[in-house]
Design an enzyme around this catalytic site. Structure first.
Site, PDB file in Angstrom:
ATOM      1  N   LYS A   1       0.866  -1.174   0.000  1.00  0.00           N
ATOM      2  CA  LYS A   1       0.000   0.000   0.000  1.00  0.00           C
ATOM      3  C   LYS A   1       0.905   1.226   0.000  1.00  0.00           C
ATOM      4  CE  LYS A   1      -2.791   2.871   2.976  1.00  0.00           C
ATOM      5  NZ  LYS A   1      -3.720   3.032   4.086  1.00  0.00           N
TER       6      LYS A   1
ATOM      7  N   ALA B   1      -9.578   5.289   4.137  1.00  0.00           N
ATOM      8  CA  ALA B   1      -9.493   6.393   5.089  1.00  0.00           C
ATOM      9  C   ALA B   1     -10.744   7.252   5.147  1.00  0.00           C
ATOM     10  CB  ALA B   1      -8.299   7.302   4.797  1.00  0.00           C
ATOM     11  N   GLY B   2     -11.100   7.621   6.372  1.00  0.00           N
ATOM     12  CA  GLY B   2     -12.156   8.599   6.587  1.00  0.00           C
ATOM     13  C   GLY B   2     -13.500   8.026   6.993  1.00  0.00           C
TER      14      GLY B   2
ATOM     15  N   GLY C   1      -8.230   8.906   9.725  1.00  0.00           N
ATOM     16  CA  GLY C   1      -8.526   8.970  11.157  1.00  0.00           C
ATOM     17  C   GLY C   1      -9.589   9.978  11.544  1.00  0.00           C
TER      18      GLY C   1
END
Lengths: 69, 270
Positions: free
Chosen positions: B112, B199-200, B173
């Site tokens: 990643k 993410a998020g 985060g």
């Protein structure tokens, strides 16, 4: 015994002159651990640990996997 | 995994394919921020995830060499380990990290890639990301790439040869959920590689929305690890991903402005 100074993970360490990467792993008690090593920003494959002699002033990074996203 | 829904997905061949790897679960999870390794392992288990991200960091020198290792609770023979380049702010550091990871994992070449540009937002540095992706692909890596929700950049990363493009829903985060679902939709509609929201995500409905938009998967960490009950949230996320995927495949009804009675009008007694 002649010594040389090597920077390992940001810490300066005295090692016997001529120590190999494999010797370093043993000295640190990391034998058998799943880790990877880089010397002066170049990856050192595990197969070369026994033959690769460290040199005075080398910068060594030893890493492992930890939790992360 | 043994739920009927998972079996149904496997039976119908609805698998997530990344490069040549195939997965039943479309939930990918991170291993950071848990209370301890035991909780990490149990959360991964409860999530049903098959792909698990890890970070690469300096080994503690001179401390207890027998301390437990993350890869004991998420063994590489059972999970597909996805090492990340979190914390890298340059292409050079990201490439170094990936090479170390590949060595660490005995030649496993799936990574990643994330190259960050700003500590406050952790938004990706796109120009450095492009440089790193090119070098990694040339070096034989299979690159899953964290990027912004910019459809043009997503397409470019795909054309370069990334095996999966992973746009953010919101800052890492933050738990804010998908901030621009039209961008995500645009990316999904134009993609020939799996699009995985990375993410998020904050809670189960955020993950479901991503899947309903047609995303191929969701990668999350904090949404599970920072929940009051991480194991329960891991289970919730597994279901949310499955529900969203099935709803996407089922095809939702059209929206309409006014009511449409569900019970027949014929045969009423008045």
């Amino acid at each position: 015994m002649l010594v040389m100074q090597v920077n390992i993970n940001g810490q300066s360490r005295d090692l016997p002159t001529g120590a190999t990467a494999a010797d370093l792993i043993d000295l640190l008690g990391l034998g058998g651990k799943r880790l990877a090593m880089e010397i002066n920003e170049e990856l050192l494959p595990r197969s070369r640990y026994p033959d690769h002699q460290l040199r005075d002033g080398d910068t060594v990074e030893i890493v492992h996997a930890i939790g992360g996203g | 995994m043994s739920t009927a829904a998972t079996e149904l997905n496997a039976d119908t061949g609805d698998l997530l394919q990344v490069g040549n790897r195939r997965f039943t679960s479309r939930l990918l999870i991170g291993t950071g921020k848990y209370r301890d390794l035991e909780e990490t392992g149990r959360a991964v288990e409860a999530s049903g995830a098959e792909v698990v991200t890890v970070a690469i960091r300096r080994t503690n020198i001179g401390q207890n060499p027998d301390e437990p290792n993350l890869l004991d609770v998420v063994p590489p023979d059972r999970y597909t380990i996805l090492p990340n380049t979190a914390g890298c702010y340059s292409a050079k550091d990201a490439v170094r990290t990936c090479r170390l990871a590949r060595e660490l994992l005995d030649g496993h070449n799936l990574v990643k890639l994330e190259v960050l540009g700003d500590e406050k937002t952790l938004f990706p540095d796109i120009t450095e990301t492009l440089v790193a992706a090119e070098q990694l692909i040339a070096d034989g890596f299979e690159v899953m790439v964290y990027t912004s929700d910019d459809p043009l950049i997503a397409k470019r990363l795909e054309e370069m040869g990334c095996v999966s493009v992973m746009p953010l829903a919101a800052p890492i985060g933050s738990g804010l959920g998908i901030q621009n679902r039209y961008n995500i939709l645009e990316i999904v509609e134009n993609a020939a590689v799996p699009i995985i929201v990375d993410a998020g995500v904050g809670t189960a409905s955020d993950a479901t929305i991503a899947m309903e938009l047609g995303c191929d998967g969701v990668l999350m960490n904090t949404a599970i690890a920072a929940a009051r009950e991480p194991l329960l949230m891991a289970s919730a996320m597994r279901k949310a991903i499955e529900a969203g995927r099935e709803a996407y495949r089922a095809g939702r009804m059209p929206r309409r402005r006014y009511a449409s009675a569900s019970s027949p009008l014929d045969g009423t007694i008045f």
